[in-house]
Structures are given as C-alpha cells and as structure tokens.
Design a protein around this motif. Structure first.
Motif, mmCIF file in Angstrom:
data_model
loop_
_atom_site.group_PDB
_atom_site.id
_atom_site.type_symbol
_atom_site.label_atom_id
_atom_site.label_comp_id
_atom_site.label_asym_id
_atom_site.label_seq_id
_atom_site.Cartn_x
_atom_site.Cartn_y
_atom_site.Cartn_z
ATOM 1 N N LYS A 2 3.448 -15.157 28.125
ATOM 2 C CA LYS A 2 2.641 -14.456 27.120
ATOM 3 C C LYS A 2 3.204 -13.051 26.904
ATOM 4 C CE LYS A 2 -1.530 -17.036 28.391
ATOM 5 N NZ LYS A 2 -2.874 -16.956 28.991
ATOM 6 N N ALA A 3 3.442 -12.729 25.658
ATOM 7 C CA ALA A 3 4.080 -11.444 25.332
ATOM 8 C C ALA A 3 3.294 -10.248 25.864
ATOM 9 C CB ALA A 3 4.252 -11.324 23.816
ATOM 10 N N ASN A 4 1.964 -10.368 25.891
ATOM 11 C CA ASN A 4 1.153 -9.226 26.340
ATOM 12 C C ASN A 4 1.068 -9.121 27.869
ATOM 13 O OD1 ASN A 4 -0.522 -11.401 26.852
ATOM 14 N ND2 ASN A 4 -2.308 -10.552 25.788
ATOM 15 N N GLN A 5 1.804 -10.010 28.581
ATOM 16 C CA GLN A 5 1.857 -9.918 30.041
ATOM 17 C C GLN A 5 3.292 -9.764 30.550
ATOM 18 O OE1 GLN A 5 -0.700 -12.467 32.456
ATOM 19 N NE2 GLN A 5 -1.875 -13.029 30.647
ATOM 20 N N MET A 6 4.207 -9.494 29.634
ATOM 21 C CA MET A 6 5.600 -9.261 30.026
ATOM 22 C C MET A 6 5.710 -7.891 30.700
ATOM 23 S SD MET A 6 8.802 -9.801 30.336
ATOM 24 C CE MET A 6 8.930 -11.433 29.634
ATOM 25 N N VAL A 7 6.341 -7.845 31.854
ATOM 26 C CA VAL A 7 6.545 -6.578 32.566
ATOM 27 C C VAL A 7 8.038 -6.278 32.564
ATOM 28 C CG1 VAL A 7 6.267 -5.321 34.739
ATOM 29 C CG2 VAL A 7 4.536 -7.005 34.030
ATOM 30 N N ARG A 8 8.382 -5.190 31.911
ATOM 31 C CA ARG A 8 9.796 -4.822 31.765
ATOM 32 C C ARG A 8 9.896 -3.311 31.720
ATOM 33 N NH1 ARG A 8 13.817 -7.607 27.561
ATOM 34 N NH2 ARG A 8 15.727 -6.618 28.254
ATOM 35 N N GLY A 9 10.861 -2.762 32.415
ATOM 36 C CA GLY A 9 11.001 -1.309 32.394
ATOM 37 C C GLY A 9 12.295 -0.855 33.015
ATOM 38 N N SER A 10 12.398 0.442 33.221
ATOM 39 C CA SER A 10 13.579 1.023 33.843
ATOM 40 C C SER A 10 13.143 2.198 34.696
ATOM 41 C CB SER A 10 14.579 1.478 32.777
ATOM 42 O OG SER A 10 13.990 2.435 31.920
ATOM 43 N N VAL A 11 13.958 2.539 35.660
ATOM 44 C CA VAL A 11 13.646 3.639 36.555
ATOM 45 C C VAL A 11 14.959 4.225 37.064
ATOM 46 C CG1 VAL A 11 13.470 2.133 38.589
ATOM 47 C CG2 VAL A 11 12.272 4.312 38.577
ATOM 48 N N LEU A 24 8.660 0.339 42.943
ATOM 49 C CA LEU A 24 7.309 -0.218 43.083
ATOM 50 C C LEU A 24 6.296 0.563 42.252
ATOM 51 C CD1 LEU A 24 7.339 -0.984 46.914
ATOM 52 C CD2 LEU A 24 7.372 -2.655 45.050
ATOM 53 N N GLN A 25 6.406 1.888 42.273
ATOM 54 C CA GLN A 25 5.462 2.705 41.504
ATOM 55 C C GLN A 25 5.661 2.513 40.004
ATOM 56 O OE1 GLN A 25 6.039 6.639 43.219
ATOM 57 N NE2 GLN A 25 4.586 6.229 44.860
ATOM 58 N N ALA A 26 6.903 2.313 39.592
ATOM 59 C CA ALA A 26 7.176 2.059 38.171
ATOM 60 C C ALA A 26 6.548 0.735 37.741
ATOM 61 C CB ALA A 26 8.683 2.034 37.922
ATOM 62 N N ILE A 27 6.626 -0.263 38.616
ATOM 63 C CA ILE A 27 6.039 -1.576 38.311
ATOM 64 C C ILE A 27 4.518 -1.465 38.198
ATOM 65 C CG2 ILE A 27 5.647 -3.905 39.227
ATOM 66 C CD1 ILE A 27 8.498 -3.709 40.457
ATOM 67 N N ILE A 28 3.916 -0.696 39.082
ATOM 68 C CA ILE A 28 2.458 -0.491 39.046
ATOM 69 C C ILE A 28 2.034 0.135 37.714
ATOM 70 C CG2 ILE A 28 0.585 0.930 39.995
ATOM 71 C CD1 ILE A 28 1.081 -1.448 41.692
ATOM 72 N N LYS A 29 2.784 1.126 37.258
ATOM 73 C CA LYS A 29 2.443 1.824 36.007
ATOM 74 C C LYS A 29 2.549 0.906 34.792
ATOM 75 C CE LYS A 29 3.888 6.392 37.673
ATOM 76 N NZ LYS A 29 4.955 7.407 37.632
ATOM 77 N N LEU A 30 3.316 -0.170 34.935
ATOM 78 C CA LEU A 30 3.536 -1.081 33.803
ATOM 79 C C LEU A 30 2.562 -2.262 33.795
ATOM 80 C CD1 LEU A 30 7.440 -1.157 33.889
ATOM 81 C CD2 LEU A 30 6.038 -0.197 32.056
ATOM 82 N N LYS A 31 1.521 -2.204 34.629
ATOM 83 C CA LYS A 31 0.566 -3.312 34.680
ATOM 84 C C LYS A 31 -0.020 -3.584 33.293
ATOM 85 C CE LYS A 31 -3.778 -4.912 36.707
ATOM 86 N NZ LYS A 31 -4.909 -4.611 37.598
ATOM 87 N N PRO A 32 0.151 -4.799 32.779
ATOM 88 C CA PRO A 32 -0.379 -5.120 31.451
ATOM 89 C C PRO A 32 -1.916 -5.153 31.473
ATOM 90 C CG PRO A 32 1.240 -6.748 32.197
ATOM 91 C CD PRO A 32 0.856 -5.935 33.378
ATOM 92 N N ALA A 33 -2.517 -4.675 30.406
ATOM 93 C CA ALA A 33 -3.984 -4.691 30.312
ATOM 94 C C ALA A 33 -4.513 -6.122 30.360
ATOM 95 C CB ALA A 33 -4.426 -4.002 29.021
ATOM 96 N N ALA A 34 -3.695 -7.073 29.902
ATOM 97 C CA ALA A 34 -4.120 -8.477 29.847
ATOM 98 C C ALA A 34 -4.027 -9.186 31.198
ATOM 99 C CB ALA A 34 -3.272 -9.231 28.819
ATOM 100 N N ALA A 35 -3.396 -8.538 32.179
ATOM 101 C CA ALA A 35 -3.246 -9.173 33.497
ATOM 102 C C ALA A 35 -4.578 -9.134 34.250
ATOM 103 C CB ALA A 35 -2.167 -8.458 34.295
ATOM 104 N N LYS A 36 -5.033 -10.279 34.696
ATOM 105 C CA LYS A 36 -6.318 -10.368 35.403
ATOM 106 C C LYS A 36 -6.074 -10.699 36.878
ATOM 107 C CE LYS A 36 -8.356 -9.814 31.451
ATOM 108 N NZ LYS A 36 -8.861 -8.471 31.101
ATOM 109 N N GLY A 37 -7.028 -10.335 37.723
ATOM 110 C CA GLY A 37 -6.920 -10.644 39.144
ATOM 111 C C GLY A 37 -5.933 -9.721 39.845
ATOM 112 N N THR A 38 -5.376 -10.199 40.949
ATOM 113 C CA THR A 38 -4.441 -9.406 41.747
ATOM 114 C C THR A 38 -3.128 -9.229 40.997
ATOM 115 O OG1 THR A 38 -5.413 -10.302 43.765
ATOM 116 C CG2 THR A 38 -3.276 -9.219 43.975
ATOM 117 N N TYR A 39 -2.709 -7.983 40.804
ATOM 118 C CA TYR A 39 -1.474 -7.712 40.053
ATOM 119 C C TYR A 39 -0.241 -7.901 40.941
ATOM 120 C CZ TYR A 39 2.003 -5.050 37.322
ATOM 121 O OH TYR A 39 3.118 -4.657 36.637
ATOM 122 N N VAL A 40 -0.183 -7.190 42.069
ATOM 123 C CA VAL A 40 0.947 -7.343 42.998
ATOM 124 C C VAL A 40 0.538 -8.353 44.071
ATOM 125 C CG1 VAL A 40 2.505 -6.201 44.617
ATOM 126 C CG2 VAL A 40 1.750 -5.002 42.557
#
Length: 239
Positions: A62-71, A201-217
């Motif tokens: 689902k596009a609204n749950q894609m986690v992608r970034g850079s650090v 890890l902190q970068a991944i946390i900041k990118l949590k999609p609003a659509a993600a439900k339940g436990t993120y990590v």
C-alpha cells in the motif's frame, strides 16, 4: 578429490558454532551489547559490513504504508562511495567541484544502457528525469534509481554529492516489510557502530506512516556480512 571442499565446509561450520556459542540467539540484547557481540563473532578476513534488519508492522504493497528515506551516518559508511551525476553541461563543474567521480549525461546514459552500473549512487536533476526514467529496468533492481524522496533528484547537485560522500545512505522497506541496510564496517569501534545504527533507527521511527496500525517496529537484528544475527530490544529505536 572431494576432501578439500569438505574441509572448507567443516571449517566454516566450526566458526559458525564458535560464533553461536558466544551468545544466546533467542535472547534480546541492548544495542550496545549486540554491537559488541557482532564484533566478537565476526571472523572474516575482510572488513565486513555491519547490517541492521528492522521488521516493520506495515503493508508495503500500500502506497500510504511505504517507508523510504535517507540518513547521513555520523561516522560515515566506511566505504568510498562512487558517485555519478547525470546532469546538463552547466552543472558539470558544480558536480566535479563537490567530488563526483563521474558527471555528464548522454554518454553515461548510453553506458548504462550497455550494462555499466559501476557506481554506488546516482544523482540527477528534475529536468533530466525523463531521460533517466528510461533506465528504470536497469537501475531499479540495483537500488540506483534517483528519487526526489532521498535527495538524489535535485538542482543542488553539489550538495547531494557531498552528502553521498560524507556517508548518506538510502533505505527502503522491502515487500516483506523489512528494512535491511548497512550501517558501518566491523573495523569501526563499538560506539561508532552504535551511533550509526541509532541514527538509522531514529530516522525509521520518524517515517512511521499514519496508516500503519499496531506495533510499528516488530523486531530488530544486527549482524555482519557472514555472522549470525543478534536480536536487539526494539526500545533501541526510540532512545
């Protein structure tokens, strides 16, 4: 005739046993403890990469749950990054001054179409993307396709080159909901590896999609190129 391969396999098994004897694979460790274990159980003759695997509670289909970034890693990657800038002639000097290994446009597009991908990062400009987009089948599977979300499609090519050279990495959740990325070399001291891993890890946390439900990590593990994985307390992601 078959004794040598069997001996090599036995040696590998012995080292694996030695590694597994040094920690409990079912135990969850702090990030600091896990890093020390990984350094202790790495027997490679080369300077192995230290990799982190983060299993997320997202549906990447689902596009609204894609986690992608850079650090940008505080202590760099330990690897010399080869950077190609696909740009118009007016930007070539900026790319060169920033330290790009290769820069140009049509000649490199032709080389890539011919199978050349001997680089670690490709940076380009928005107005060049129509040409670069045609290379998607070649660059996509290799993780080299420039993307605005990771800062590799930009008019500030010089800045992007410097960031890539300084240790900026891109990461993306795969189809199984896992982010797998190298964060250091095993030759780094333990604190440097901890610092780099925590930054990711902190970068991944900041990118949590609003659509993600339940436990993120859901789980975190760290390993070196040929070592077993060591489980890390998921709280490490929020420290």
């Amino acid at each position: 005739m078959t004794t040598k391969p069997n001996q090599n396999m036995a040696k590998l098994t012995k080292k694996q046993k030695e590694a597994l004897a040094k920690f409990d694979k079912n135990q969850i460790y702090s990030l600091e403890e896990a890093v020390k274990i990984v350094k202790d159980i790495t027997y490679t003759k080369f300077d192995a990469s230290v990799d982190i695997d983060v299993r997320l509670g997202v549906d990447p289909r689902k596009a609204n749950q894609m986690v992608r970034g850079s650090v940008t890693l505080p202590h760099g990657t330990g690897k010399t990054m080869r950077v190609l800038v696909l740009c118009t002639p007016d930007k070539e000097e900026e790319a060169k001054a920033a330290g790009a290994d290769y820069y140009g446009l049509d000649e490199y597009i032709t080389k890539i179409k011919g199978g050349w991908t001997d680089v670690d990062v490709i940076i380009t400009m928005p107005n060049v993307m129509p040409k670069v987009g045609a290379l998607g089948r070649i660059l996509g599977p290799r993780g080299l396709m420039p993307n605005p979300k990771t800062g590799t499609v930009t008019m500030e090519v010089g800045k992007a080159v410097k960031e890539a050279k300084a240790g900026k990495i891109d990461f993306k959740v795969d189809k199984f909901g896992i982010i797998h990325t190298a964060v250091a070399k095993v030759s780094f001291d333990a604190q440097q590896i901890v610092d780099n891993a925590r930054e990711v890890l902190q970068a991944i946390i900041k990118l949590k999609p609003a659509a993600a439900k339940g436990t993120y990590v859901k789980s975190i593990a760290i390993s070196s190129t040929m070592s077993p994985g060591v489980k890390i307390d998921t709280k490490a992601a929020s420290l």
